[in-house]
Write a protein that holds these residues in place. Structure first.
Motif, PDB file in Angstrom:
ATOM      1  N   ALA A  52       0.804  -1.212   0.000  1.00 23.39           N
ATOM      2  CA  ALA A  52       0.000   0.000   0.000  1.00 23.39           C
ATOM      3  C   ALA A  52       0.841   1.268   0.000  1.00 23.39           C
ATOM      4  CB  ALA A  52      -0.923   0.005   1.222  1.00 23.39           C
ATOM      5  N   GLY A  53       2.154   1.089   0.077  1.00 23.90           N
ATOM      6  CA  GLY A  53       3.040   2.255   0.082  1.00 23.90           C
ATOM      7  C   GLY A  53       3.147   2.913   1.448  1.00 23.90           C
ATOM      8  N   ILE A  54       2.763   2.185   2.478  1.00 21.55           N
ATOM      9  CA  ILE A  54       2.853   2.731   3.841  1.00 21.55           C
ATOM     10  C   ILE A  54       4.057   2.089   4.520  1.00 21.55           C
ATOM     11  CG2 ILE A  54       1.722   2.777   6.108  1.00 21.55           C
ATOM     12  CD1 ILE A  54      -0.972   2.718   4.474  1.00 21.55           C
ATOM     13  N   SER A  55       5.005   2.925   4.927  1.00 19.73           N
ATOM     14  CA  SER A  55       6.232   2.382   5.503  1.00 19.73           C
ATOM     15  C   SER A  55       6.082   2.225   7.002  1.00 19.73           C
ATOM     16  CB  SER A  55       7.408   3.296   5.185  1.00 19.73           C
ATOM     17  OG  SER A  55       7.583   3.347   3.789  1.00 19.73           O
ATOM     18  N   ILE A  56       6.189   0.975   7.449  1.00 22.50           N
ATOM     19  CA  ILE A  56       6.060   0.669   8.872  1.00 22.50           C
ATOM     20  C   ILE A  56       7.436   0.290   9.401  1.00 22.50           C
ATOM     21  CG2 ILE A  56       5.100  -1.033  10.487  1.00 22.50           C
ATOM     22  CD1 ILE A  56       2.525  -0.944   8.970  1.00 22.50           C
ATOM     23  N   LYS A  57       7.734   0.701  10.617  1.00 21.46           N
ATOM     24  CA  LYS A  57       9.007   0.344  11.242  1.00 21.46           C
ATOM     25  C   LYS A  57       9.122  -1.167  11.344  1.00 21.46           C
ATOM     26  CE  LYS A  57       9.147   4.287  14.389  1.00 21.46           C
ATOM     27  NZ  LYS A  57       8.930   4.629  15.806  1.00 21.46           N
ATOM     28  N   LEU A 105       7.485   4.834   9.756  1.00 23.76           N
ATOM     29  CA  LEU A 105       8.761   5.422   9.412  1.00 23.76           C
ATOM     30  C   LEU A 105       8.466   6.852   9.017  1.00 23.76           C
ATOM     31  CD1 LEU A 105      10.549   2.734   7.193  1.00 23.76           C
ATOM     32  CD2 LEU A 105      11.366   3.667   9.333  1.00 23.76           C
ATOM     33  N   ARG A 106       9.091   7.779   9.685  1.00 21.83           N
ATOM     34  CA  ARG A 106       8.788   9.171   9.363  1.00 21.83           C
ATOM     35  C   ARG A 106       9.706   9.666   8.276  1.00 21.83           C
ATOM     36  NH1 ARG A 106       6.312  11.968  14.515  1.00 21.83           N
ATOM     37  NH2 ARG A 106       5.341  10.052  15.313  1.00 21.83           N
ATOM     38  N   ARG A 107       9.309  10.782   7.703  1.00 25.01           N
ATOM     39  CA  ARG A 107      10.178  11.442   6.747  1.00 25.01           C
ATOM     40  C   ARG A 107      11.475  11.740   7.485  1.00 25.01           C
ATOM     41  NH1 ARG A 107      10.974  13.781   2.159  1.00 25.01           N
ATOM     42  NH2 ARG A 107      12.138  15.718   2.258  1.00 25.01           N
ATOM     43  N   HIS A 108      12.517  11.170   6.976  1.00 24.76           N
ATOM     44  CA  HIS A 108      13.795  11.216   7.650  1.00 24.76           C
ATOM     45  C   HIS A 108      14.447  12.569   7.439  1.00 24.76           C
ATOM     46  CE1 HIS A 108      18.042  10.040   8.337  1.00 24.76           C
ATOM     47  NE2 HIS A 108      17.494   9.221   9.184  1.00 24.76           N
ATOM     48  N   GLN A 109      15.198  12.931   8.430  1.00 27.91           N
ATOM     49  CA  GLN A 109      15.974  14.149   8.287  1.00 27.91           C
ATOM     50  C   GLN A 109      17.174  13.805   7.410  1.00 27.91           C
ATOM     51  OE1 GLN A 109      17.347  15.479  12.040  1.00 27.91           O
ATOM     52  NE2 GLN A 109      17.591  17.611  11.423  1.00 27.91           N
ATOM     53  N   VAL A 110      16.854  13.511   6.151  1.00 25.61           N
ATOM     54  CA  VAL A 110      17.912  13.040   5.275  1.00 25.61           C
ATOM     55  C   VAL A 110      18.829  14.196   4.936  1.00 25.61           C
ATOM     56  CG1 VAL A 110      18.448  12.034   3.052  1.00 25.61           C
ATOM     57  CG2 VAL A 110      16.467  11.226   4.321  1.00 25.61           C
ATOM     58  N   LEU A 111      20.093  13.899   5.071  1.00 28.53           N
ATOM     59  CA  LEU A 111      21.096  14.934   4.899  1.00 28.53           C
ATOM     60  C   LEU A 111      21.320  15.251   3.451  1.00 28.53           C
ATOM     61  CD1 LEU A 111      23.950  14.048   7.303  1.00 28.53           C
ATOM     62  CD2 LEU A 111      22.612  16.151   7.192  1.00 28.53           C
ATOM     63  N   ILE A 112      20.421  15.971   2.816  1.00 28.66           N
ATOM     64  CA  ILE A 112      20.734  16.237   1.419  1.00 28.66           C
ATOM     65  C   ILE A 112      21.487  17.554   1.273  1.00 28.66           C
ATOM     66  CG2 ILE A 112      18.842  14.808   0.536  1.00 28.66           C
ATOM     67  CD1 ILE A 112      17.544  17.590  -0.196  1.00 28.66           C
TER      68      ILE A 112
END
Ligand code: FES
Ligand code: FES
Lengths: 627, 627
Positions: free
Chosen positions: B32-37, B97-104
């Motif tokens: 379903a496109g839902i990211s679960i831990k 899983l939350r939107r990660h503080q991805v270091l871009i």
């Protein structure tokens, strides 16, 4: 538009196929696996694809070549008749492609001569030290390092193999047979197999002829020929000669794909045949080397021959890196490789390069003329220091095209003739001693020579009144000579040769001879400079040299300078397969040959016009032939 | 057996998917496109994949980690509950899983430094002389000869390009842009396009992290960064860390394929995102250079990591030739190429090689320690003359694993803390200043340091009675410290750190420090010999050096020797993409590094045991820290 399907029943084969409404009977026959003659490739001009509609409705686009009587019987050109309803079609024996007298010869062993045995495809056995905590070299490096020790470097491990490498190595308990093929950049690994000293691995040599395809299978451990097979090139259903195939490839949407798949299927069928005969598995064939003319080479790789046909006649490839067999559909080992003997120009292909290689032309000091006569006359002149080459369009006469009863060297083809000059009577021999149904190239050359010797025709090819025989007659305003009477023939028809047929033959032989002369003039050498003449190709075997000289097809030099060299296209492919040195030599030969374009300048045209006599305008060139 | 389908409705997302009966809710969510831990990769042990069944029937295989109260509410582990009928499932915020503080980061321009700009992917413009009857060079040779004049030799023209070459050349009227990529054997042509001076072409640099994937897009004409994007590695649905991914790849029939496709989809999604943001077409990306740890690299190529995990820990590849993007499913130009920065050993990957490249470690005389802390601590010590490297298993603590309220650096994670030693009170800062729901690695290190400094814990990590605060309490027989009260937290629960959590953290920090010591001992150098310490990786940015030294994670050297170097995995990939010299350097670095296997011998174990104190058993190693 939704297409409806119709059924076509072929007799006497009793084979039914379902095709789309509006499909030509020729195409339906191909689908049914029935090979019908189609010299013009379905253009409706050759008249060879005759079939009889017994039942059902067809749309007929052209009745060219058909007599009113034939039309009444329901005879149609298969390529010009399209199934509208379910139909029943009879295919006469005459219209079928017969089992060809394909020159597969004995299980001849390849003669490597001075070339060392070092095949393009190798098995290297490695006994690797398993990794430990103290020796953590990664799997791929462990393999490559061991290969480097044996002198194989650089070696490329394709991704598909890397993906299975860890299991391959561990299943084999680190003792493996690595099968590699030579590329332009070192070696490429084809397979990593558990070591098995008993396993035999093979390579295939392939001669891709326009008409026939011949293969030989070789044990890669010793080079031995273990099988040989030959058959028609299935491309024939799209046209008999190179030109009609080019047209098919260029002008039909799927033409290129059809031709590519047809030749691949031909090769795959031969491999299947060998599988049955020898119990060898196709997956144990790790690669093949093929030689063919430039168009055959490009079609095999799926490269359009369009610009080979159009001025200035430019092929896409000459020398080409090895390609994946799977990419072009050849069914051998799934990661097997395909090599092509390089070609020189649009009309001097890899088959000629292979011929020069096989005959060791470049080993000798002697000046040699290598000549391969088919629809094109391809020839090479030279020695170890230089090579010139050219191709002339001989036309289809020597392969039976454009000749009323011309045919290929199949069952029922007249291949030898002898004419009694006092009575004008003829004796002949046919292929497989069947009742005659036509005459093939070697028969035609002998016939022309014999007609001339007997005085039945003059130097221009016209029938004379010198010999009284009822075999000489006139039909529809044209003179002709009867080779076989209807009662003796296999088709129930008189087999004849007409004055136009003879004219066509003279044009063909003139073109070939003019080619030889042009080559000599290009290097400014007289006829006498030629030390040897090698006659190659399937046709060569049957060619009678005296008659060929008599009609001015071949130069009038001492007969012992002539030699038949057989299928040098296949022989060259074998050498390249079994010796890396020979493979490199083939590439050098391809680069070393200077191509003479005959359509540039007037030399060829002048020579051609002079050669339109029997044997020639200039009789001093044929001292042994009485004018 | 015919499988029936059931529908799973996810709330509050309102997304319904149809799956086979018996599918786990965790898998259905992924569909379903839902990211679960799912830190344990669906093993049922981490307890992170909590969801609530609102309606319908599920089969529950394990209720581990669930309180009776939770069970009453219909809470289940998503990985242990299987849909039997149509079901409605609520996914709590906590389990996502939350939107990660991805270091871009910014659109930083790559700094080539001394490396010349000479990209791995090139465009060469050729103005070819069209063929004539006097110049009949074949198409492929004409192209190759012109490239050779410009210094590109040897050049490989793959069959797929040869097949279209005649039309490509003629459509372009012989003026073409040839796009090539460097291979182990000269150059390979990717495309032959009509000359178009206005056309921009691109290359991609990719950092494949276990957790996140970051890419940057570069104009191949000048190296400029034109876009940057980052996201979660979709492999996370099969397990949070490298080990659980290895297990998934090894022990599930389609595991390897799933992981391979997940990372490729991650990259393809990022490219799609860039397409939308920049209007750049993915087909104008001609290649990419990726850096990742060894397992990530192998999974990306579809190579099983099985033997990386098993003693003696052997990867399949280190350095690998460029592969076709299409072969692995990366959607850029259909004939685009993929390069991988070489790895050194099973636990020292291309990301570390890229880091050494990006930080120019091998340019300097100074002895530098390069250190990247995550689940594994990977480190390199050396200078221009020598490089040693090792990896230690730090465990998942620094990434939030095995810690009661541990989490990644996502929204709501406590990342900075300050404890008042007189009151025992705490101040904290969370990611995006959201209400706290847990604590991430940088927060944990600071917390540990602050707890120690405040005297709340002793040198063994046990809570003391020194400070009187109600934040210190006992629950279920274990002491814990409350970071945030339920009323202030995002989850309505007290956020705490327990004594076991602290034990886990000490093990992790001890392993990293023991790794540093083992490297030094391998080259027989004292701590003081280190001139510089580079902290790399996403984690590095947030790491507080004083606290890291305070707890004995990092060596106690002058603070000005430390530098944060950021995402050097991506930076190294950029350098290799934009400079052939840097690419070659990366390969040299890979070969130059000597890998020290810590599990061989006793050095590491001895050092590890000594490091299980705060900061260390041997206080002389931490002169600036009061014991
Ligand atoms: S007339 Fe039908 S194939 Fe030639
Ligand atoms: S318990 Fe379900 S993923 Fe870990």
């Amino acid at each position: 538009m939704r297409m409806s399907k119709v059924k076509v029943l072929f007799l006497p084969d009793q084979v039914t196929v379902e095709v789309e409404q509006g499909t030509s009977l020729l195409k339906a026959a191909a689908v049914a696996g029935i090979s019908i003659k189609s010299t013009c490739g379905g253009a409706g001009t050759c008249g060879k694809c005759l079939v009889q509609v017994k039942e059902g409705e067809v749309r007929v686009d052209s009745t060219r070549n058909l007599s009113p009587a034939q039309q009444k019987q329901g005879m149609v050109l298969g390529c010009q008749a399209f199934a509208i309803s379910d139909v029943t079609v009879e295919v006469p024996a005459d219209s079928r492609l017969r089992r060809h007298q394909v020159l597969i010869g004995e299980l001849e062993q390849p003669d490597l001569g001075d070339f060392p045995f070092e095949p393009l495809l190798r098995t290297v056995t490695l006994d690797l030290t398993p990794p430990t905590l103290d020796d953590i070299t990664v799997d791929s490096q462990r393999l490559l390092a061991a290969l480097a020790v044996q002198g194989y470097q650089p070696v490329h491990l394709p991704l598909r193999l890397l993906q299975r490498l860890p299991e391959d190595l561990r299943t084999a308990m680190w003792k493996v047979d690595v099968i590699m093929s030579l590329t332009d950049c070192g070696w490429q690994v084809i397979a990593v197999e558990p070591n098995n000293p008993g396993k035999e691995r093979f390579g295939l040599a392939v001669d891709i002829g326009t008409t026939t395809v011949v293969v030989s299978l070789h044990n890669l451990a010793n080079g031995q020929t273990v099988a040989r097979a030959g058959t028609y090139n299935l491309q024939a259903q799209y046209g008999d000669d190179v030109i009609s195939r080019m047209i098919h490839a260029t002008e039909n949407k799927d033409g290129l794909t059809e031709l590519q798949q047809a030749v691949v299927k031909t090769i795959n069928d031969l491999i299947r045949q060998i599988e049955k005969e020898t119990q060898i598995n196709r997956e144990d064939i790790y690669g093949l080397v093929a030689a063919g003319n430039t168009t055959m080479s490009q079609l095999f790789l799926g490269i359009s021959p369009k610009y080979i046909r159009l001025e200035p006649y430019i092929p896409t490839i000459s020398s080409v890196a090895a390609v994946d067999a799977a990419e072009i559909g050849v069914k051998i080992h799934p990661r097997g490789m395909v090599y092509l003997i390089p070609s020189v120009a649009s009309y001097v292909g890899g088959d000629i390069t292979a011929g020069v290689l096989a005959t060791r032309l470049t080993d000798a000091e002697e000046i040699t003329l290598f000549i391969d006569i088919g629809t094109n006359g391809e020839m090479v002149l030279g020695n170890r220091d230089w090579l010139v080459t050219c191709a002339c369009s001989a036309g289809p006469a020597f392969e039976g095209g454009g000749i009323t009863f011309g045919m290929r060297a199949m069952e029922g083809a007249i291949e030898r003739v002898k004419i009694d000059s006092s009575t004008g009577e003829i004796e002949y021999k046919t292929v497989q001693d069947a009742k005659p149904i036509g005459i093939c190239g070697s028969g035609l050359i002998e016939l022309l020579g014999q007609l001339r010797r007997a005085g039945l025709i003059d130097r221009t090819g016209k029938f004379t009144d010198q010999v009284q025989t009822d075999r000489l007659r006139e039909r529809d305003g044209e003179k002709e000579y009867v080779l076989a009477w209807a009662k003796d023939s296999g088709s129930g028809k008189d087999i004849v040769i007409t004055e136009s047929d003879i004219k066509n033959l003279i044009r063909s032989k003139g073109a070939v001879y003019a080619g030889v002369r042009s080559l000599l003039r290009a290097v400014d050498l007289p006829l006498e400079a030629i030390d040897r003449i090698f006659i190659a190709g399937g046709f060569g075997h049957y060619l009678s040299i005296p008659e060929a000289v008599e009609i001015g097809l071949l130069p009038d030099v001492e007969r012992d300078k002539y030699a038949y060299v057989g299928n040098t296209s296949l022989k060259g492919a074998q050498l390249a397969l079994l010796s890396v040195s020979a493979w490199h030599r083939a590439r050098q030969i391809g680069e070393m040959m200077t191509y003479i374009e005959l359509s540039a300048g007037n030399t060829f045209m002048d020579e051609y016009v002079s050669a339109l006599f029997l044997p020639h305008t200039d009789l001093t060139q044929f001292p042994s032939v009485k004018g």
